[in-house]
Design an enzyme around this catalytic site. Sequence first.
Site, PDB file in Angstrom:
ATOM      1  N   ASP A 181       5.357  77.444  65.798  1.00 41.60           N
ATOM      2  CA  ASP A 181       4.076  76.973  65.743  1.00 41.60           C
ATOM      3  C   ASP A 181       3.886  75.617  65.094  1.00 41.60           C
ATOM      4  O   ASP A 181       4.402  75.050  63.700  1.00 41.60           O
ATOM      5  CB  ASP A 181       3.771  77.927  65.120  1.00 41.60           C
ATOM      6  N   ASP A 233       1.243  73.410  71.405  1.00 41.05           N
ATOM      7  CA  ASP A 233       1.035  73.552  70.156  1.00 41.05           C
ATOM      8  C   ASP A 233       2.772  74.072  69.279  1.00 41.05           C
ATOM      9  O   ASP A 233       3.020  74.942  68.515  1.00 41.05           O
ATOM     10  CB  ASP A 233       0.606  73.021  68.952  1.00 41.05           C
ATOM     11  N   GLU A 234       3.181  75.495  70.369  1.00 39.63           N
ATOM     12  CA  GLU A 234       4.487  76.361  70.397  1.00 39.63           C
ATOM     13  C   GLU A 234       4.684  76.696  71.017  1.00 39.63           C
ATOM     14  O   GLU A 234       4.404  77.053  72.184  1.00 39.63           O
ATOM     15  CB  GLU A 234       3.002  77.722  69.497  1.00 39.63           C
TER      16      GLU A 234
END
Length: 422
Positions: free
Chosen positions: A19, A116-117
């Site tokens: 993350d 973003d993860e």
Amino acid sequence: MADVHKDYPAKGRVILHLDMNAFYCSVHEAEEPEKYKGKPTAVAGSVELRKGIIVTCSYAARSKGIKTGMTVRQAMRICPNLTIIQPDFELYRKYSRGFMMIAREYTPLVEPISIDECYMDITGSKIFGSPLEIAEALQKRIAEEWTLPCSIGVAPNKLLAKMASDMKKPNGLTVLRLRDVPNILWDKPCDVLHGLGKKTADKLERLRIRTIGQLAAADEELLIRQFGIYGSWMKSAAHGIDHSEVRADREQSKSIGHTTTLPYDVTDREDAHRILLNLADQTARRLRRQKLMASTVQITIRKPDMATITRSSTLRAPTHSTDVIYHEACRLFDDHWKGNDPARLLGVTLQNLTAEEETAVQLDLFDYKEQPRKEALTKTMDVLRDKFGESAVLTAGMLGDDPSVLIRNKRLRGTSLQKDEL
């Protein structure tokens, strides 16, 4: 907090949740450290009018009390030296591809969840070291090669890996084993459990189930009567049990969508239609890029009080046409939107996806002669935009995608669009 040891058990699956921390702000800091490093910054849609919504903020800004969802005006009152940055989604995608490429060097089983993860199944990656050595290497390489901070959760399943990565930010590395669940999680409120929302937690509260431990001890039949099959999942999750697999992103998507958070409430139908055109264009582009067709169009409308409605319809035939998707989205909007009701967020999602080569395309009886020309034009536009960027080719209706145009003509009173990938 679970201790980080080097003796993570070799048996069973080993899942990482990777993350990025304050991703958008971190990207701008990596690009221009002399301007942004260590300073309170926030990404918001409308910089010029100071009426935007904070999409994300740096940890320096968070320490001042700035939070996601605040208006820019509120944030500036709290922190007058806050630097507001306009979103740059092409730049974010570049950095997203960068850290995902590093992840794929350690395992082919990488499942992106958002820009973003991602989840990583490293069960078969022992050649690169122990799970913690792999996690440490990931953090180090992403920091060195992309100047980005990230938090990583290490666990035997996706549920616990996700919860572990949230326990320490920024730059956290947390192990959460099944045996840790009673000591680490059971005294926490139910809404801390990943996948369990506040409304469900409120309903559990009325059943006098307030903590994850109480949920773990609850009568399963009671939970099923109240919540259906979801009740059984909640009890298992409270024990840290999750059997879902990490699915590599090369597998076919179940849906493709974009949402747009609007820094200024939209009440005009024409403005809403322009936004839906941009959303239809983005979703159709992704559909064509993945060589898929969609049979269902769904729209999302969220009001300023966060009340949200979703409506969908099934098309007569599968499509990847921006025009078809746009007109269906507008029809759904017009059918289910009360005139003058403010909208703070709009979204378009395409569902029931099938591969192009496996899908029979139904030609329109009155338009079949034009169809090859339209297909050729669409392919040409896609090629140009792939090569020169999204703004290389715009229709008249898409001009609203440029915040500077929106501000100049005041069509949306300065609204700029935030294209969030679902």
